[in-house]
Design an enzyme around this catalytic site. Structure first.
Site, PDB file in Angstrom:
ATOM      1  N   HIS A 124       0.868  -1.184   0.000  1.00 29.17           N
ATOM      2  CA  HIS A 124       0.000   0.000   0.000  1.00 29.17           C
ATOM      3  C   HIS A 124       0.907   1.238   0.000  1.00 29.17           C
ATOM      4  O   HIS A 124       2.035   1.187   0.506  1.00 29.17           O
ATOM      5  CB  HIS A 124      -0.833  -0.051   1.281  1.00 29.17           C
ATOM      6  CG  HIS A 124      -1.869   1.006   1.405  1.00 29.17           C
ATOM      7  ND1 HIS A 124      -1.584   2.273   1.869  1.00 29.17           N
ATOM      8  CD2 HIS A 124      -3.194   0.993   1.155  1.00 29.17           C
ATOM      9  CE1 HIS A 124      -2.699   2.980   1.903  1.00 29.17           C
ATOM     10  NE2 HIS A 124      -3.693   2.234   1.462  1.00 29.17           N
ATOM     11  N   ASP A 200       3.067  -4.483   8.089  1.00 22.08           N
ATOM     12  CA  ASP A 200       1.830  -3.750   7.855  1.00 22.08           C
ATOM     13  C   ASP A 200       0.697  -4.764   8.003  1.00 22.08           C
ATOM     14  O   ASP A 200       0.435  -5.568   7.107  1.00 22.08           O
ATOM     15  CB  ASP A 200       1.864  -3.139   6.452  1.00 22.08           C
ATOM     16  CG  ASP A 200       0.542  -2.468   6.099  1.00 22.08           C
ATOM     17  OD1 ASP A 200      -0.433  -2.625   6.864  1.00 22.08           O
ATOM     18  OD2 ASP A 200       0.485  -1.809   5.049  1.00 22.08           O
ATOM     19  N   GLN A 203      -4.504  -5.364   7.008  1.00 24.78           N
ATOM     20  CA  GLN A 203      -5.506  -6.283   6.444  1.00 24.78           C
ATOM     21  C   GLN A 203      -5.476  -7.665   7.083  1.00 24.78           C
ATOM     22  O   GLN A 203      -6.221  -8.551   6.661  1.00 24.78           O
ATOM     23  CB  GLN A 203      -5.304  -6.419   4.921  1.00 24.78           C
ATOM     24  CG  GLN A 203      -5.435  -5.130   4.140  1.00 24.78           C
ATOM     25  CD  GLN A 203      -6.871  -4.580   4.090  1.00 24.78           C
ATOM     26  OE1 GLN A 203      -7.826  -5.218   4.546  1.00 24.78           O
ATOM     27  NE2 GLN A 203      -7.033  -3.380   3.564  1.00 24.78           N
ATOM     28  N   LYS A 226     -10.564  -0.654  10.460  1.00 24.07           N
ATOM     29  CA  LYS A 226     -10.699  -1.853   9.620  1.00 24.07           C
ATOM     30  C   LYS A 226     -11.061  -3.079  10.452  1.00 24.07           C
ATOM     31  O   LYS A 226     -11.093  -4.198   9.958  1.00 24.07           O
ATOM     32  CB  LYS A 226      -9.393  -2.114   8.867  1.00 24.07           C
ATOM     33  CG  LYS A 226      -9.084  -1.061   7.801  1.00 24.07           C
ATOM     34  CD  LYS A 226      -7.916  -1.504   6.977  1.00 24.07           C
ATOM     35  CE  LYS A 226      -7.260  -0.392   6.201  1.00 24.07           C
ATOM     36  NZ  LYS A 226      -8.072   0.156   5.131  1.00 24.07           N
ATOM     37  N   CYS A 366      -4.871   2.516  -3.773  1.00 26.52           N
ATOM     38  CA  CYS A 366      -3.685   3.028  -3.054  1.00 26.52           C
ATOM     39  C   CYS A 366      -2.515   2.061  -3.165  1.00 26.52           C
ATOM     40  O   CYS A 366      -1.748   1.873  -2.205  1.00 26.52           O
ATOM     41  CB  CYS A 366      -3.988   3.319  -1.594  1.00 26.52           C
ATOM     42  SG  CYS A 366      -5.285   4.518  -1.366  1.00 26.52           S
TER      43      CYS A 366
HETATM   44  N1  C6P Z   1      -6.283   0.434   2.732  1.00 23.45           N
HETATM   45  C1  C6P Z   1      -8.071   0.140   1.138  1.00 23.45           C
HETATM   46  O1  C6P Z   1      -9.167   0.436   0.630  1.00 23.45           O
HETATM   47  P1  C6P Z   1      -5.076   3.788   6.957  1.00 23.45           P
HETATM   48  O2  C6P Z   1      -5.624   4.572   5.818  1.00 23.45           O
HETATM   49  O3  C6P Z   1      -3.922   4.467   7.624  1.00 23.45           O
HETATM   50  O4  C6P Z   1      -6.114   3.327   7.917  1.00 23.45           O
HETATM   51  O5  C6P Z   1      -4.521   2.408   6.327  1.00 23.45           O
HETATM   52  C2  C6P Z   1      -3.567   2.438   5.312  1.00 23.45           C
HETATM   53  C3  C6P Z   1      -3.320   1.058   4.794  1.00 23.45           C
HETATM   54  C4  C6P Z   1      -2.068   0.497   4.968  1.00 23.45           C
HETATM   55  N2  C6P Z   1      -1.803  -0.752   4.560  1.00 23.45           N
HETATM   56  C5  C6P Z   1      -2.727  -1.522   3.974  1.00 23.45           C
HETATM   57  C6  C6P Z   1      -2.387  -2.921   3.565  1.00 23.45           C
HETATM   58  C7  C6P Z   1      -4.011  -1.008   3.751  1.00 23.45           C
HETATM   59  O6  C6P Z   1      -4.924  -1.769   3.145  1.00 23.45           O
HETATM   60  C8  C6P Z   1      -4.303   0.323   4.145  1.00 23.45           C
HETATM   61  C9  C6P Z   1      -5.642   0.932   3.861  1.00 23.45           C
HETATM   62  C10 C6P Z   1      -7.626   0.882   2.364  1.00 23.45           C
HETATM   63  O7  C6P Z   1      -7.375  -0.761   0.675  1.00 23.45           O
HETATM   64  C11 C6P Z   1      -7.744   2.360   2.186  1.00 23.45           C
HETATM   65  S1  C6P Z   1      -6.693   2.983   0.943  1.00 23.45           S
END
Ligand code: C6P
Length: 412
Positions: A124, A200, A203, A226, A366
Protein backbone atom coordinates in the site's frame (compact mmCIF):
# COMPACT_ATOMS: atom_id res chain seq x y z
CA UNK A 1 -18.84 -23.02 14.03
CA UNK A 2 -22.46 -23.99 14.56
CA UNK A 3 -22.84 -20.97 16.88
CA UNK A 4 -21.61 -18.67 14.11
CA UNK A 5 -24.71 -17.15 12.59
CA UNK A 6 -23.94 -14.28 10.19
CA UNK A 7 -27.64 -13.37 9.93
CA UNK A 8 -27.79 -12.87 13.68
CA UNK A 9 -24.46 -11.04 13.63
CA UNK A 10 -25.69 -8.69 10.91
CA UNK A 11 -28.37 -7.49 13.31
CA UNK A 12 -25.62 -6.00 15.50
CA UNK A 13 -24.68 -3.59 12.68
CA UNK A 14 -27.43 -0.97 12.25
CA UNK A 15 -25.91 0.57 9.12
CA UNK A 16 -26.41 -2.75 7.29
CA UNK A 17 -30.18 -2.68 7.77
CA UNK A 18 -30.76 0.15 5.32
CA UNK A 19 -31.65 0.26 1.64
CA UNK A 20 -29.32 1.97 -0.82
CA UNK A 21 -30.75 2.92 -4.19
CA UNK A 22 -33.94 1.08 -3.19
CA UNK A 23 -32.09 -2.18 -2.67
CA UNK A 24 -30.96 -3.78 0.60
CA UNK A 25 -27.39 -2.65 1.22
CA UNK A 26 -24.70 -5.24 0.58
CA UNK A 27 -21.49 -3.84 1.95
CA UNK A 28 -18.44 -5.38 0.29
CA UNK A 29 -15.88 -2.63 0.85
CA UNK A 30 -14.51 -3.95 4.11
CA UNK A 31 -10.85 -3.73 3.13
CA UNK A 32 -11.38 0.05 2.96
CA UNK A 33 -13.21 0.23 6.28
CA UNK A 34 -15.53 -2.03 8.26
CA UNK A 35 -18.91 -1.20 9.75
CA UNK A 36 -19.42 -0.74 13.48
CA UNK A 37 -21.53 -2.95 15.74
CA UNK A 38 -23.91 -1.52 18.35
CA UNK A 39 -21.43 -2.34 21.12
CA UNK A 40 -18.80 -0.04 19.57
CA UNK A 41 -21.33 2.76 19.00
CA UNK A 42 -22.54 2.31 22.57
CA UNK A 43 -19.02 2.42 24.01
CA UNK A 44 -18.29 5.72 22.26
CA UNK A 45 -21.61 7.19 23.38
CA UNK A 46 -21.03 5.96 26.92
CA UNK A 47 -17.61 7.58 26.94
CA UNK A 48 -19.02 10.97 25.89
CA UNK A 49 -22.03 10.64 28.19
CA UNK A 50 -20.18 9.58 31.33
CA UNK A 51 -16.41 9.80 31.10
CA UNK A 52 -15.33 12.59 28.76
CA UNK A 53 -12.35 14.54 30.08
CA UNK A 54 -8.70 14.91 29.17
CA UNK A 55 -6.39 12.08 30.16
CA UNK A 56 -3.29 11.95 32.38
CA UNK A 57 -3.85 15.52 33.58
CA UNK A 58 -6.79 16.17 35.84
CA UNK A 59 -7.35 14.86 39.34
CA UNK A 60 -11.13 15.13 39.10
CA UNK A 61 -13.29 12.04 38.79
CA UNK A 62 -14.08 12.35 35.10
CA UNK A 63 -10.40 12.77 34.28
CA UNK A 64 -9.68 9.58 36.18
CA UNK A 65 -12.49 7.75 34.38
CA UNK A 66 -11.22 8.92 30.99
CA UNK A 67 -7.66 7.89 31.86
CA UNK A 68 -8.83 4.49 33.07
CA UNK A 69 -10.83 3.95 29.87
CA UNK A 70 -7.91 5.04 27.66
CA UNK A 71 -5.27 2.98 29.44
CA UNK A 72 -7.72 0.08 29.68
CA UNK A 73 -7.98 0.16 25.89
CA UNK A 74 -4.19 -0.01 25.67
CA UNK A 75 -4.20 -3.09 27.87
CA UNK A 76 -6.86 -4.67 25.62
CA UNK A 77 -4.66 -4.06 22.58
CA UNK A 78 -1.66 -5.50 24.42
CA UNK A 79 -3.54 -8.71 25.18
CA UNK A 80 -5.01 -8.81 21.68
CA UNK A 81 -1.52 -8.75 20.12
CA UNK A 82 0.09 -10.71 22.96
CA UNK A 83 2.64 -7.93 23.45
CA UNK A 84 4.85 -8.22 26.47
CA UNK A 85 4.08 -4.84 27.94
CA UNK A 86 1.71 -1.87 27.42
CA UNK A 87 4.82 0.32 26.98
CA UNK A 88 5.05 -1.30 23.53
CA UNK A 89 1.55 -0.20 22.42
CA UNK A 90 1.41 3.29 20.93
CA UNK A 91 -1.89 4.83 19.91
CA UNK A 92 -1.71 6.57 16.55
CA UNK A 93 -4.23 7.77 13.95
CA UNK A 94 -3.91 4.54 11.98
CA UNK A 95 -1.58 2.34 9.94
CA UNK A 96 -0.34 5.27 7.87
CA UNK A 97 0.70 7.31 10.90
CA UNK A 98 2.25 4.22 12.52
CA UNK A 99 4.42 3.46 9.49
CA UNK A 100 5.44 7.09 9.14
CA UNK A 101 6.46 7.09 12.79
CA UNK A 102 8.78 4.12 12.28
CA UNK A 103 10.32 5.68 9.18
CA UNK A 104 10.79 9.07 10.77
CA UNK A 105 12.01 7.90 14.15
CA UNK A 106 13.73 4.52 13.74
CA UNK A 107 14.82 5.34 10.19
CA UNK A 108 16.14 8.75 11.11
CA UNK A 109 18.26 7.30 13.93
CA UNK A 110 19.49 4.02 12.51
CA UNK A 111 19.53 4.12 8.70
CA UNK A 112 22.79 5.27 7.16
CA UNK A 113 23.94 6.30 3.71
CA UNK A 114 24.17 3.37 1.29
CA UNK A 115 22.11 1.04 3.50
CA UNK A 116 19.02 -0.64 2.13
CA UNK A 117 15.31 -0.93 2.82
CA UNK A 118 13.44 -3.86 1.28
CA UNK A 119 9.70 -3.64 0.59
CA UNK A 120 7.57 -5.36 -2.06
CA UNK A 121 5.66 -4.36 -5.14
CA UNK A 122 2.38 -5.32 -3.41
CA UNK A 123 2.63 -2.61 -0.74
CA UNK A 124 0.00 0.00 0.00
CA UNK A 125 1.24 3.57 -0.58
CA UNK A 126 1.47 3.96 3.21
CA UNK A 127 4.24 1.36 3.18
CA UNK A 128 6.07 2.89 0.21
CA UNK A 129 6.15 6.66 0.47
CA UNK A 130 7.49 7.01 4.04
CA UNK A 131 10.49 4.88 2.92
CA UNK A 132 10.92 6.83 -0.32
CA UNK A 133 11.08 10.04 1.69
CA UNK A 134 13.48 8.49 4.20
CA UNK A 135 15.99 7.23 1.62
CA UNK A 136 16.02 10.69 -0.01
CA UNK A 137 17.01 12.23 3.31
CA UNK A 138 19.56 9.53 4.08
CA UNK A 139 21.11 8.66 0.72
CA UNK A 140 19.95 5.08 1.25
CA UNK A 141 18.48 2.57 -1.22
CA UNK A 142 14.92 1.21 -1.60
CA UNK A 143 14.51 -2.26 -3.14
CA UNK A 144 11.34 -4.05 -4.23
CA UNK A 145 10.56 -7.76 -4.05
CA UNK A 146 8.56 -8.55 -7.21
CA UNK A 147 5.76 -11.05 -7.78
CA UNK A 148 6.06 -14.53 -9.22
CA UNK A 149 2.83 -16.28 -10.28
CA UNK A 150 0.78 -13.71 -8.38
CA UNK A 151 2.69 -14.27 -5.12
CA UNK A 152 5.71 -12.71 -3.48
CA UNK A 153 8.87 -14.02 -5.15
CA UNK A 154 10.52 -15.60 -2.12
CA UNK A 155 13.78 -16.44 -3.93
CA UNK A 156 14.08 -12.80 -4.88
CA UNK A 157 13.33 -11.83 -1.27
CA UNK A 158 16.27 -13.95 -0.14
CA UNK A 159 18.54 -12.37 -2.74
CA UNK A 160 17.52 -8.82 -1.81
CA UNK A 161 17.69 -9.14 1.98
CA UNK A 162 21.42 -9.01 2.74
CA UNK A 163 23.79 -7.67 5.37
CA UNK A 164 23.27 -4.26 3.70
CA UNK A 165 19.56 -4.34 4.60
CA UNK A 166 18.56 -2.32 7.64
CA UNK A 167 14.76 -2.48 7.36
CA UNK A 168 12.36 -4.96 5.74
CA UNK A 169 8.79 -3.68 5.65
CA UNK A 170 6.05 -5.86 4.18
CA UNK A 171 2.34 -6.25 4.18
CA UNK A 172 0.92 -9.29 5.94
CA UNK A 173 -2.14 -9.52 3.66
CA UNK A 174 -2.37 -7.58 0.39
CA UNK A 175 -5.28 -5.14 0.12
CA UNK A 176 -5.43 -5.87 -3.63
CA UNK A 177 -4.56 -9.53 -4.12
CA UNK A 178 -5.92 -10.85 -0.83
CA UNK A 179 -2.84 -13.02 -0.52
CA UNK A 180 -1.28 -13.71 2.86
CA UNK A 181 2.51 -13.52 2.84
CA UNK A 182 4.65 -16.05 4.76
CA UNK A 183 5.84 -13.39 7.16
CA UNK A 184 7.24 -15.57 9.95
CA UNK A 185 9.74 -17.08 7.52
CA UNK A 186 10.66 -13.62 6.22
CA UNK A 187 10.97 -12.10 9.71
CA UNK A 188 13.41 -14.85 10.72
CA UNK A 189 15.35 -14.39 7.50
CA UNK A 190 15.56 -10.61 7.93
CA UNK A 191 16.80 -11.08 11.50
CA UNK A 192 19.45 -13.55 10.35
CA UNK A 193 20.87 -10.75 8.17
CA UNK A 194 20.69 -8.18 10.97
CA UNK A 195 17.69 -6.26 9.60
CA UNK A 196 14.58 -5.25 11.53
CA UNK A 197 11.12 -6.23 10.27
CA UNK A 198 8.10 -3.92 10.07
CA UNK A 199 4.74 -5.58 9.45
CA UNK A 200 1.83 -3.75 7.85
CA UNK A 201 -0.98 -5.71 9.48
CA UNK A 202 -3.84 -3.44 8.35
CA UNK A 203 -5.51 -6.28 6.44
CA UNK A 204 -4.59 -9.21 8.69
CA UNK A 205 -5.27 -8.16 12.28
CA UNK A 206 -9.04 -7.77 11.62
CA UNK A 207 -9.34 -11.37 10.43
CA UNK A 208 -6.88 -13.54 12.33
CA UNK A 209 -4.99 -13.90 15.59
CA UNK A 210 -1.67 -12.08 15.24
CA UNK A 211 0.84 -12.70 18.03
CA UNK A 212 3.73 -10.23 18.01
CA UNK A 213 5.88 -12.36 20.33
CA UNK A 214 5.38 -15.54 18.31
CA UNK A 215 6.21 -13.61 15.13
CA UNK A 216 9.12 -11.84 16.84
CA UNK A 217 8.29 -8.81 14.71
CA UNK A 218 10.02 -5.50 15.51
CA UNK A 219 7.13 -3.19 14.59
CA UNK A 220 3.53 -3.86 13.62
CA UNK A 221 0.96 -1.33 12.41
CA UNK A 222 -2.82 -1.52 12.11
CA UNK A 223 -5.93 0.67 11.95
CA UNK A 224 -8.93 0.47 14.29
CA UNK A 225 -11.46 1.32 11.58
CA UNK A 226 -10.70 -1.85 9.62
CA UNK A 227 -11.64 -4.00 12.62
CA UNK A 228 -14.98 -2.58 13.82
CA UNK A 229 -13.47 0.45 15.58
CA UNK A 230 -13.86 4.11 14.65
CA UNK A 231 -11.66 6.06 12.25
CA UNK A 232 -8.76 8.11 13.59
CA UNK A 233 -7.40 5.48 15.97
CA UNK A 234 -4.69 2.95 15.21
CA UNK A 235 -1.78 1.21 16.79
CA UNK A 236 1.94 0.90 16.43
CA UNK A 237 3.41 -2.03 18.29
CA UNK A 238 7.17 -1.76 18.74
CA UNK A 239 9.68 -3.81 20.69
CA UNK A 240 10.62 -1.96 23.84
CA UNK A 241 14.33 -2.15 23.03
CA UNK A 242 13.72 -0.06 19.89
CA UNK A 243 11.14 2.35 21.28
CA UNK A 244 13.42 3.19 24.18
CA UNK A 245 16.22 4.38 21.93
CA UNK A 246 13.98 6.16 19.41
CA UNK A 247 13.18 9.86 19.52
CA UNK A 248 9.60 11.17 19.34
CA UNK A 249 8.53 12.73 16.05
CA UNK A 250 5.83 14.96 17.50
CA UNK A 251 6.33 17.29 20.42
CA UNK A 252 4.07 19.20 22.81
CA UNK A 253 1.78 18.42 25.72
CA UNK A 254 1.27 14.92 27.14
CA UNK A 255 4.65 13.58 25.99
CA UNK A 256 6.94 15.64 28.22
CA UNK A 257 8.44 14.96 31.58
CA UNK A 258 9.80 18.48 32.16
CA UNK A 259 10.07 21.57 29.98
CA UNK A 260 12.90 24.02 30.64
CA UNK A 261 13.39 27.23 28.67
CA UNK A 262 16.05 25.74 26.45
CA UNK A 263 15.44 21.98 26.55
CA UNK A 264 12.88 19.38 27.51
CA UNK A 265 12.78 15.78 28.65
CA UNK A 266 10.30 13.09 27.62
CA UNK A 267 7.88 10.93 29.53
CA UNK A 268 8.47 7.22 29.67
CA UNK A 269 6.99 4.78 27.13
CA UNK A 270 4.49 4.72 25.57
CA UNK A 271 3.54 8.35 26.26
CA UNK A 272 6.70 9.92 24.83
CA UNK A 273 5.29 9.10 21.38
CA UNK A 274 1.79 10.44 22.07
CA UNK A 275 2.00 14.23 21.89
CA UNK A 276 -1.21 16.22 22.38
CA UNK A 277 -4.66 15.13 23.47
CA UNK A 278 -5.16 11.61 22.11
CA UNK A 279 -8.24 10.09 20.51
CA UNK A 280 -9.69 8.85 23.79
CA UNK A 281 -13.17 8.09 22.46
CA UNK A 282 -11.56 6.29 19.53
CA UNK A 283 -9.54 4.11 21.88
CA UNK A 284 -12.69 3.13 23.81
CA UNK A 285 -14.38 2.26 20.50
CA UNK A 286 -11.40 0.18 19.43
CA UNK A 287 -11.48 -1.58 22.80
CA UNK A 288 -15.15 -2.46 22.23
CA UNK A 289 -14.31 -3.68 18.70
CA UNK A 290 -11.61 -5.97 20.07
CA UNK A 291 -14.05 -7.35 22.65
CA UNK A 292 -16.59 -8.06 19.93
CA UNK A 293 -13.99 -9.96 17.87
CA UNK A 294 -12.80 -11.89 20.91
CA UNK A 295 -16.35 -12.88 21.84
CA UNK A 296 -16.83 -14.35 18.36
CA UNK A 297 -13.34 -15.87 18.39
CA UNK A 298 -10.87 -15.83 15.52
CA UNK A 299 -11.13 -19.57 14.98
CA UNK A 300 -14.84 -19.22 14.22
CA UNK A 301 -14.30 -16.04 12.15
CA UNK A 302 -11.59 -17.66 10.06
CA UNK A 303 -13.49 -20.89 9.52
CA UNK A 304 -16.54 -18.93 8.38
CA UNK A 305 -14.58 -16.55 6.13
CA UNK A 306 -12.76 -19.52 4.58
CA UNK A 307 -16.08 -20.97 3.41
CA UNK A 308 -17.11 -17.64 1.90
CA UNK A 309 -13.72 -17.29 0.16
CA UNK A 310 -14.09 -20.71 -1.45
CA UNK A 311 -17.67 -20.05 -2.46
CA UNK A 312 -17.12 -16.58 -3.94
CA UNK A 313 -13.89 -17.53 -5.70
CA UNK A 314 -15.52 -20.44 -7.52
CA UNK A 315 -18.51 -18.27 -8.50
CA UNK A 316 -16.32 -15.42 -9.79
CA UNK A 317 -14.10 -17.85 -11.71
CA UNK A 318 -17.18 -19.09 -13.56
CA UNK A 319 -18.06 -15.62 -14.96
CA UNK A 320 -17.01 -15.37 -18.57
CA UNK A 321 -14.64 -12.45 -19.26
CA UNK A 322 -13.89 -11.80 -15.58
CA UNK A 323 -10.23 -11.73 -14.66
CA UNK A 324 -9.36 -12.24 -10.97
CA UNK A 325 -5.97 -10.97 -9.84
CA UNK A 326 -3.76 -12.72 -7.33
CA UNK A 327 -3.27 -16.38 -6.53
CA UNK A 328 -5.40 -18.84 -8.44
CA UNK A 329 -5.02 -21.37 -5.64
CA UNK A 330 -7.90 -20.65 -3.30
CA UNK A 331 -5.89 -21.80 -0.27
CA UNK A 332 -3.70 -18.71 -0.53
CA UNK A 333 -6.63 -16.31 -0.71
CA UNK A 334 -8.47 -14.24 1.88
CA UNK A 335 -11.72 -12.30 1.51
CA UNK A 336 -10.34 -9.67 -0.87
CA UNK A 337 -11.14 -10.11 -4.57
CA UNK A 338 -9.82 -7.68 -7.17
CA UNK A 339 -11.03 -8.23 -10.70
CA UNK A 340 -11.86 -6.64 -14.03
CA UNK A 341 -14.46 -7.37 -16.66
CA UNK A 342 -13.27 -7.51 -20.24
CA UNK A 343 -13.74 -4.20 -22.09
CA UNK A 344 -15.48 -2.52 -19.15
CA UNK A 345 -14.15 0.30 -17.03
CA UNK A 346 -13.97 -0.62 -13.31
CA UNK A 347 -15.72 2.60 -12.30
CA UNK A 348 -18.67 1.85 -14.63
CA UNK A 349 -19.00 -1.62 -13.11
CA UNK A 350 -18.74 -0.27 -9.54
CA UNK A 351 -21.42 2.32 -10.33
CA UNK A 352 -23.70 -0.35 -11.82
CA UNK A 353 -23.23 -2.46 -8.67
CA UNK A 354 -23.99 0.55 -6.48
CA UNK A 355 -27.28 0.99 -8.34
CA UNK A 356 -28.12 -2.48 -7.02
CA UNK A 357 -27.17 -1.56 -3.46
CA UNK A 358 -23.76 -3.26 -3.60
CA UNK A 359 -20.80 -1.29 -2.27
CA UNK A 360 -17.42 -2.23 -3.77
CA UNK A 361 -14.30 -0.16 -4.39
CA UNK A 362 -12.83 0.63 -7.80
CA UNK A 363 -9.56 2.36 -8.65
CA UNK A 364 -5.88 1.87 -7.93
CA UNK A 365 -6.62 0.91 -4.28
CA UNK A 366 -3.69 3.03 -3.05
CA UNK A 367 -1.31 0.47 -4.53
CA UNK A 368 -0.27 1.99 -7.86
CA UNK A 369 3.01 0.06 -8.34
CA UNK A 370 1.09 -3.21 -7.97
CA UNK A 371 -1.78 -2.16 -10.24
CA UNK A 372 0.78 -1.14 -12.90
CA UNK A 373 2.52 -4.48 -12.43
CA UNK A 374 -0.83 -6.18 -13.14
CA UNK A 375 -0.96 -4.20 -16.39
CA UNK A 376 -3.98 -2.15 -15.29
CA UNK A 377 -4.77 1.39 -14.22
CA UNK A 378 -7.68 0.37 -12.03
CA UNK A 379 -9.52 -2.70 -10.72
CA UNK A 380 -12.81 -3.49 -9.00
CA UNK A 381 -12.50 -4.88 -5.49
CA UNK A 382 -15.06 -6.79 -3.41
CA UNK A 383 -13.89 -7.46 0.13
CA UNK A 384 -15.94 -9.09 2.83
CA UNK A 385 -16.03 -9.45 6.59
CA UNK A 386 -17.65 -11.98 8.89
CA UNK A 387 -21.04 -10.22 8.76
CA UNK A 388 -21.36 -10.87 5.05
CA UNK A 389 -23.35 -13.88 3.98
CA UNK A 390 -23.43 -16.41 1.17
CA UNK A 391 -26.50 -14.56 -0.06
CA UNK A 392 -24.43 -11.33 -0.30
CA UNK A 393 -21.94 -13.22 -2.49
CA UNK A 394 -24.73 -14.60 -4.69
CA UNK A 395 -26.18 -11.12 -5.13
CA UNK A 396 -22.76 -9.75 -6.05
CA UNK A 397 -22.28 -12.43 -8.69
CA UNK A 398 -25.79 -11.88 -10.13
CA UNK A 399 -25.19 -8.12 -10.19
CA UNK A 400 -21.85 -8.52 -12.00
CA UNK A 401 -23.51 -10.70 -14.64
CA UNK A 402 -26.37 -8.19 -14.97
CA UNK A 403 -23.88 -5.29 -15.31
CA UNK A 404 -21.96 -7.19 -17.96
CA UNK A 405 -25.13 -7.81 -19.96
CA UNK A 406 -26.32 -4.25 -19.53
CA UNK A 407 -23.08 -2.75 -20.85
CA UNK A 408 -22.70 -5.22 -23.70
CA UNK A 409 -26.25 -4.50 -24.92
CA UNK A 410 -25.71 -0.78 -24.38
CA UNK A 411 -22.69 -0.86 -26.68
CA UNK A 412 -24.51 -2.70 -29.54
N1 C6P B 1 -6.28 0.43 2.73
C1 C6P B 1 -8.07 0.14 1.14
O1 C6P B 1 -9.17 0.44 0.63
P1 C6P B 1 -5.08 3.79 6.96
O2 C6P B 1 -5.62 4.57 5.82
O3 C6P B 1 -3.92 4.47 7.62
O4 C6P B 1 -6.11 3.33 7.92
O5 C6P B 1 -4.52 2.41 6.33
C2 C6P B 1 -3.57 2.44 5.31
C3 C6P B 1 -3.32 1.06 4.79
C4 C6P B 1 -2.07 0.50 4.97
N2 C6P B 1 -1.80 -0.75 4.56
C5 C6P B 1 -2.73 -1.52 3.97
C6 C6P B 1 -2.39 -2.92 3.56
C7 C6P B 1 -4.01 -1.01 3.75
O6 C6P B 1 -4.92 -1.77 3.15
C8 C6P B 1 -4.30 0.32 4.15
C9 C6P B 1 -5.64 0.93 3.86
C10 C6P B 1 -7.63 0.88 2.36
O7 C6P B 1 -7.37 -0.76 0.68
C11 C6P B 1 -7.74 2.36 2.19
S1 C6P B 1 -6.69 2.98 0.94
Amino acid sequence: MSRFDPYKIKKDFPILWQKVNDEPLIYLDNAATTQKPNSVLKAIKHYYNWENANVHRGVHTLAERATTAFEGARESVRKFLNAHDTAEILFTRGTTTSLNLVAQSFGEAFLHEGEEIVISVMEHHANIIPWQQLIKRKGAVLKYIELKNGELDLEMAQDLITKQTKIVSLTHVSNVLGIENPVKELIDYAHSKGAIFVLDAAQSVPHQKVDVQALDVDFLAFSGHKMLGPTGIGVLYGKRKWLEVMEPVEFGGEMIDFVHRDMSTWKELPWKFEAGTPNIAGATGLDAGIRYLQALGFDAIQAYERKLVEYLFSKLQAIDGLRIYGPQNVNYRTGVFSFNLENLHPHDVATALDMQGIAVRAGHLCAQPLIQNLGESAVIRASFYFYNTKEDCEKLVDAIIAAKEFFSHGSV
